[in-house]
Design a protein around this motif. Structure first.
Motif, PDB file in Angstrom:
ATOM      1  N   THR B  41     -54.536  25.521 -37.333  1.00 29.44           N
ATOM      2  CA  THR B  41     -55.619  26.344 -37.915  1.00 29.44           C
ATOM      3  C   THR B  41     -56.991  25.709 -37.703  1.00 29.44           C
ATOM      4  OG1 THR B  41     -54.016  26.905 -39.642  1.00 29.44           O
ATOM      5  CG2 THR B  41     -56.302  27.612 -39.992  1.00 29.44           C
ATOM      6  N   ASP B  42     -57.126  24.430 -38.084  1.00 24.03           N
ATOM      7  CA  ASP B  42     -58.437  23.769 -38.003  1.00 24.03           C
ATOM      8  C   ASP B  42     -58.902  23.634 -36.556  1.00 24.03           C
ATOM      9  OD1 ASP B  42     -58.302  23.556 -40.722  1.00 24.03           O
ATOM     10  OD2 ASP B  42     -57.951  21.386 -40.765  1.00 24.03           O
ATOM     11  N   GLU B  43     -57.977  23.405 -35.652  1.00 24.49           N
ATOM     12  CA  GLU B  43     -58.340  23.243 -34.246  1.00 24.49           C
ATOM     13  C   GLU B  43     -58.858  24.569 -33.668  1.00 24.49           C
ATOM     14  OE1 GLU B  43     -55.650  22.044 -35.724  1.00 24.49           O
ATOM     15  OE2 GLU B  43     -56.179  19.906 -35.595  1.00 24.49           O
ATOM     16  N   ILE B  44     -58.239  25.686 -34.081  1.00 26.20           N
ATOM     17  CA  ILE B  44     -58.735  26.992 -33.622  1.00 26.20           C
ATOM     18  C   ILE B  44     -60.133  27.248 -34.195  1.00 26.20           C
ATOM     19  CG2 ILE B  44     -58.323  29.489 -33.636  1.00 26.20           C
ATOM     20  CD1 ILE B  44     -55.284  28.808 -33.990  1.00 26.20           C
ATOM     21  N   GLN B  45     -60.312  26.954 -35.485  1.00 25.34           N
ATOM     22  CA  GLN B  45     -61.627  27.170 -36.111  1.00 25.34           C
ATOM     23  C   GLN B  45     -62.703  26.312 -35.437  1.00 25.34           C
ATOM     24  OE1 GLN B  45     -62.537  29.506 -38.574  1.00 25.34           O
ATOM     25  NE2 GLN B  45     -64.518  28.816 -37.829  1.00 25.34           N
ATOM     26  N   ILE B  48     -63.868  28.068 -32.424  1.00 24.35           N
ATOM     27  CA  ILE B  48     -64.743  29.200 -32.781  1.00 24.35           C
ATOM     28  C   ILE B  48     -66.148  28.686 -33.090  1.00 24.35           C
ATOM     29  CG2 ILE B  48     -65.144  31.034 -34.492  1.00 24.35           C
ATOM     30  CD1 ILE B  48     -62.029  31.155 -34.792  1.00 24.35           C
ATOM     31  N   ASP B  49     -66.215  27.594 -33.873  1.00 28.78           N
ATOM     32  CA  ASP B  49     -67.522  27.005 -34.200  1.00 28.78           C
ATOM     33  C   ASP B  49     -68.288  26.678 -32.915  1.00 28.78           C
ATOM     34  OD1 ASP B  49     -66.670  27.182 -36.800  1.00 28.78           O
ATOM     35  OD2 ASP B  49     -66.277  25.038 -37.044  1.00 28.78           O
ATOM     36  N   LYS B  50     -67.586  26.082 -31.964  1.00 31.47           N
ATOM     37  CA  LYS B  50     -68.223  25.671 -30.722  1.00 31.47           C
ATOM     38  C   LYS B  50     -68.672  26.862 -29.876  1.00 31.47           C
ATOM     39  CE  LYS B  50     -65.837  23.760 -27.283  1.00 31.47           C
ATOM     40  NZ  LYS B  50     -64.969  22.793 -26.572  1.00 31.47           N
ATOM     41  N   SER B  51     -67.932  27.975 -29.984  1.00 24.76           N
ATOM     42  CA  SER B  51     -68.200  29.138 -29.119  1.00 24.76           C
ATOM     43  C   SER B  51     -69.500  29.840 -29.464  1.00 24.76           C
ATOM     44  CB  SER B  51     -67.054  30.142 -29.241  1.00 24.76           C
ATOM     45  OG  SER B  51     -67.147  30.861 -30.468  1.00 24.76           O
ATOM     46  N   GLY B  52     -69.925  29.705 -30.714  1.00 22.86           N
ATOM     47  CA  GLY B  52     -71.114  30.433 -31.147  1.00 22.86           C
ATOM     48  C   GLY B  52     -70.853  31.884 -31.515  1.00 22.86           C
ATOM     49  N   VAL B  53     -69.604  32.356 -31.370  1.00 20.14           N
ATOM     50  CA  VAL B  53     -69.284  33.740 -31.736  1.00 20.14           C
ATOM     51  C   VAL B  53     -69.247  33.865 -33.262  1.00 20.14           C
ATOM     52  CG1 VAL B  53     -67.475  35.518 -31.694  1.00 20.14           C
ATOM     53  CG2 VAL B  53     -68.051  34.270 -29.596  1.00 20.14           C
ATOM     54  N   ARG B  54     -69.977  34.848 -33.808  1.00 17.30           N
ATOM     55  CA  ARG B  54     -70.083  35.013 -35.257  1.00 17.30           C
ATOM     56  C   ARG B  54     -69.199  36.148 -35.771  1.00 17.30           C
ATOM     57  NH1 ARG B  54     -71.647  31.212 -38.194  1.00 17.30           N
ATOM     58  NH2 ARG B  54     -72.508  32.636 -39.719  1.00 17.30           N
ATOM     59  N   ASN B  55     -69.021  37.191 -34.964  1.00 19.59           N
ATOM     60  CA  ASN B  55     -68.217  38.345 -35.372  1.00 19.59           C
ATOM     61  C   ASN B  55     -67.421  38.840 -34.175  1.00 19.59           C
ATOM     62  OD1 ASN B  55     -69.238  39.026 -38.234  1.00 19.59           O
ATOM     63  ND2 ASN B  55     -71.107  38.752 -37.047  1.00 19.59           N
ATOM     64  N   GLY B  56     -66.103  38.953 -34.358  1.00 16.59           N
ATOM     65  CA  GLY B  56     -65.258  39.383 -33.246  1.00 16.59           C
ATOM     66  C   GLY B  56     -63.825  38.987 -33.505  1.00 16.59           C
ATOM     67  N   THR B  57     -63.146  38.493 -32.456  1.00 14.80           N
ATOM     68  CA  THR B  57     -61.745  38.089 -32.609  1.00 14.80           C
ATOM     69  C   THR B  57     -61.465  36.815 -31.824  1.00 14.80           C
ATOM     70  OG1 THR B  57     -61.081  39.416 -30.683  1.00 14.80           O
ATOM     71  CG2 THR B  57     -60.823  40.453 -32.843  1.00 14.80           C
ATOM     72  N   ILE B 124     -62.745  37.501 -36.756  1.00 14.33           N
ATOM     73  CA  ILE B 124     -63.765  36.514 -37.104  1.00 14.33           C
ATOM     74  C   ILE B 124     -64.935  37.258 -37.757  1.00 14.33           C
ATOM     75  CG2 ILE B 124     -65.425  34.815 -36.198  1.00 14.33           C
ATOM     76  CD1 ILE B 124     -63.553  34.551 -33.720  1.00 14.33           C
ATOM     77  N   VAL B 125     -65.349  36.818 -38.933  1.00 14.58           N
ATOM     78  CA  VAL B 125     -66.531  37.371 -39.605  1.00 14.58           C
ATOM     79  C   VAL B 125     -67.409  36.209 -40.043  1.00 14.58           C
ATOM     80  CG1 VAL B 125     -67.386  38.743 -41.567  1.00 14.58           C
ATOM     81  CG2 VAL B 125     -65.279  39.441 -40.406  1.00 14.58           C
ATOM     82  N   ASP B 126     -68.697  36.295 -39.738  1.00 11.97           N
ATOM     83  CA  ASP B 126     -69.635  35.214 -40.086  1.00 11.97           C
ATOM     84  C   ASP B 126     -69.139  33.855 -39.581  1.00 11.97           C
ATOM     85  OD1 ASP B 126     -71.449  36.900 -41.271  1.00 11.97           O
ATOM     86  OD2 ASP B 126     -70.622  36.658 -43.278  1.00 11.97           O
ATOM     87  N   GLY B 127     -68.514  33.846 -38.422  1.00  7.68           N
ATOM     88  CA  GLY B 127     -68.085  32.592 -37.804  1.00  7.68           C
ATOM     89  C   GLY B 127     -66.765  32.041 -38.296  1.00  7.68           C
ATOM     90  N   LYS B 128     -66.120  32.724 -39.250  1.00  6.59           N
ATOM     91  CA  LYS B 128     -64.877  32.217 -39.837  1.00  6.59           C
ATOM     92  C   LYS B 128     -63.694  33.152 -39.571  1.00  6.59           C
ATOM     93  CE  LYS B 128     -66.907  28.701 -41.578  1.00  6.59           C
ATOM     94  NZ  LYS B 128     -66.722  27.427 -40.851  1.00  6.59           N
ATOM     95  N   MET B 129     -62.554  32.564 -39.209  1.00  2.94           N
ATOM     96  CA  MET B 129     -61.316  33.337 -39.128  1.00  2.94           C
ATOM     97  C   MET B 129     -61.011  33.944 -40.484  1.00  2.94           C
ATOM     98  SD  MET B 129     -58.298  31.491 -36.955  1.00  2.94           S
ATOM     99  CE  MET B 129     -58.652  29.786 -37.455  1.00  2.94           C
ATOM    100  N   GLN B 130     -60.599  35.213 -40.490  1.00  2.00           N
ATOM    101  CA  GLN B 130     -60.346  35.917 -41.756  1.00  2.00           C
ATOM    102  C   GLN B 130     -58.901  35.712 -42.226  1.00  2.00           C
ATOM    103  OE1 GLN B 130     -63.061  37.691 -43.522  1.00  2.00           O
ATOM    104  NE2 GLN B 130     -63.733  36.050 -42.162  1.00  2.00           N
ATOM    105  N   LEU B 131     -58.558  34.466 -42.511  1.00  2.00           N
ATOM    106  CA  LEU B 131     -57.223  34.151 -43.011  1.00  2.00           C
ATOM    107  C   LEU B 131     -57.180  34.278 -44.530  1.00  2.00           C
ATOM    108  CD1 LEU B 131     -56.543  30.907 -40.927  1.00  2.00           C
ATOM    109  CD2 LEU B 131     -55.724  33.223 -40.450  1.00  2.00           C
ATOM    110  N   GLY B 132     -55.988  34.547 -45.065  1.00  2.00           N
ATOM    111  CA  GLY B 132     -55.801  34.517 -46.508  1.00  2.00           C
ATOM    112  C   GLY B 132     -55.872  33.081 -47.024  1.00  2.00           C
ATOM    113  N   THR B 133     -55.944  32.964 -48.340  1.00  2.00           N
ATOM    114  CA  THR B 133     -56.154  31.658 -48.983  1.00  2.00           C
ATOM    115  C   THR B 133     -55.128  30.609 -48.559  1.00  2.00           C
ATOM    116  OG1 THR B 133     -56.915  32.916 -50.891  1.00  2.00           O
ATOM    117  CG2 THR B 133     -56.533  30.547 -51.217  1.00  2.00           C
ATOM    118  N   TRP B 134     -53.862  30.992 -48.488  1.00  2.00           N
ATOM    119  CA  TRP B 134     -52.803  30.023 -48.187  1.00  2.00           C
ATOM    120  C   TRP B 134     -52.220  30.218 -46.793  1.00  2.00           C
ATOM    121  CZ3 TRP B 134     -53.609  26.848 -51.893  1.00  2.00           C
ATOM    122  CH2 TRP B 134     -53.901  27.307 -53.176  1.00  2.00           C
ATOM    123  N   GLN B 135     -52.971  30.907 -45.951  1.00  2.00           N
ATOM    124  CA  GLN B 135     -52.427  31.308 -44.651  1.00  2.00           C
ATOM    125  C   GLN B 135     -52.903  30.347 -43.550  1.00  2.00           C
ATOM    126  OE1 GLN B 135     -53.873  35.170 -43.432  1.00  2.00           O
ATOM    127  NE2 GLN B 135     -51.888  35.776 -42.610  1.00  2.00           N
ATOM    128  N   GLY B 136     -51.973  29.788 -42.813  1.00  2.00           N
ATOM    129  CA  GLY B 136     -52.301  28.946 -41.679  1.00  2.00           C
ATOM    130  C   GLY B 136     -51.640  29.469 -40.417  1.00  2.00           C
TER     131      GLY B 136
END
Lengths: 158, 158, 158
Positions: B41-45, B48-57, B124-136
Motif C-alpha cells: 500500500t505505502d509503496e503504491i502511494q 502516486i505522490d511522485k507522479s503529481g497526479v491529484r485526481n484519477g486512478t 485517487i482523490v486529492d492525491g490519495k488512494m481512496q482506500l477504506g480505513t483498514w484496507q490495504g
C-alpha cells in the motif's frame, strides 16, 4: 489454441476520440441489511450521466474488506440466490478461524471478498456503460448485520 | 431488489476536473520469501505522490501467473493467516496435476492466482488512494521459493 | 510484514507523459466452441497498435455473465487443462440449483464467472501491454455450447 476459434472484430465499432479529457470523482453509499447481492447498476449510470463523460471508463471500487463486487445476471433472482448459497457453502462459518473478533461471519466475509472483486472497470461509449443485455453490477454483502457501504467511483474520459 | 435498500449519494463529494491530464508509468519489484501476503500500500502511494497526479486512478498489475493481488484487512495479521490457510486447503498441493514441472506448488499457484486478482484499479482523490480505513493492497505470493516479483503501475489523471 | 521483505523500485523505469490524451473505444467478438480458455492476447495488442496510444491502459471487459477473463500461463497447455479441471470440480454441475433454465451448465457458469474476472486493466508502455514473459490474457468460456462472445475494450492514454 489460436486455430481452434475465430476472432471477429466488428468493422464499424471502433473510434478514437481526442477531445478534452476529464476526471470525475464521485461516490455511492449503500445501506445493506444482511448478506446478499444489491444491484447498483442504475446508480453508477446516473453518476456517468451527471459527469458528462461520453467515452472512457468508470472504475468502481469498494472501500471495505468484508463486502465486494460482482457482475451478475440481473434478470433471474434465483441465479443470485444460488450464487450466494454457493459462497456460503464454499466458505462455511463453522470453521476454526484464528481471527473471529466480530463473530462467525467475520473471517468468511474477508475470504468471500478475496474470491470475488474489489474493483471493476467498465467501458463507457456514447455515455453508456457497455454492459451485456442481462448483466448488472452488484455489491456483494458478506456480513449479517446492517452496514453503510462506501463505493468510490472514478469516471474518466472525454 | 431496488426496494430493499437505500442508496445514498453524499451531496458534496463529487467533482469534475478538466485540467491537464497525464499518464505516469512506473513499476515496483517485491522480493518475496515464500507463500504469504506482502503489503504494498505505502509503496503504491509513494509512486502516486511522485507522479503529481491529484485526481484519477492507479492501476496495479502483477506481471506473473503464480502470484496475485488482494485487497485485505491490514490491521489484523491473524486475518491474513486465515486467508492464506483457506487457499492452501481450497487448492491443495497433493492433487494429481498434469502440469507440475516446477514441483507440487506449481499448479496450485496458478489456480490461486486465477481465484484472486491480477489487476486492481483504485481511485485517487486529492492525491490519495481512496482506500477504506483498514484496507490495504497486498501481493499474494503462492510459491514456496524466494522470488523477485514485478508489478507494473499506471497512474492516470490530472 | 514490512520488515520481512524488500521493495525495490527500479531507478530508471518511471516516466510522466503530458501529451495529448485520447480514448479509443473498440470491441472483439470471440467464437467459442465449448468450455475452455481461449487466448486473446494478440488480438488485444493489435487493437492497441491500431489505437495509436503509446502510454496508458487497456481495459478488457467481458459483456456476459457465463464466461469470464483470466490471466494465465500461455506456454503450457497442460496448465490450462488443470485450471479448467479444477473449476469443473470446485463448481460441479450435479448440484441442486434453483436456477437451471438453460441446463446443468447454466448456474455453474455464473459461479465460475464470479470466481474469476469480468474486467482486467493492463498498463501500456511504449505501445506494448506490460505482460510478464509467460503471461497471456484468456477468455474463459464456461458453457458447453458454441457462443459468440463480445468483449468491450477501452484504450486510454497518450
Amino acid at each position: 489454441m489460436r486455430s481452434q476459434f475465430a476472432i471477429i472484430a466488428p468493422a464499424a465499432a471502433w473510434r478514437t476520440v481526442t477531445k478534452q479529457m476529464r476526471v470525475h470523482s464521485d461516490s455511492l453509499a449503500v445501506k445493506t441489511s444482511g448478506k446478499g447481492t444489491y444491484e447498483i447498476t442504475d446508480e453508477i449510470q446516473d453518476k456517468i450521466d451527471k459527469s458528462g463523460v461520453r467515452n472512457g471508463t468508470v472504475t468502481v471500487f469498494v472501500q471495505h474488506t468484508s463486502c465486494s463486487l460482482t457482475a451478475m445476471e440481473n434478470a433471474a433472482p434465483a441465479a443470485r440466490r444460488d450464487l450466494e448459497k454457493f459462497f456460503d457453502e464454499l466458505v462455511p462459518e463453522d470453521q476454526d478461524f484464528e481471527h473471529n473478533d466480530e463473530g462467525s461471519d467475520d473471517m468468511p466475509s474477508h475470504i468471500r471478498m478475496a474470491l470475488t472483486r474489489t474493483s471493476e472497470t467498465i467501458p463507457i461509449v456514447d455515455g453508456k456503460m457497455q454492459l451485456g443485455t442481462w448483466q448488472g453490477i452488484f455489491l456483494f454483502e458478506h456480513r449479517r448485520d446492517s452496514h453503510r457501504r462506501k463505493i468510490a467511483l472514478t469516471i474518466m474520459g472525454e
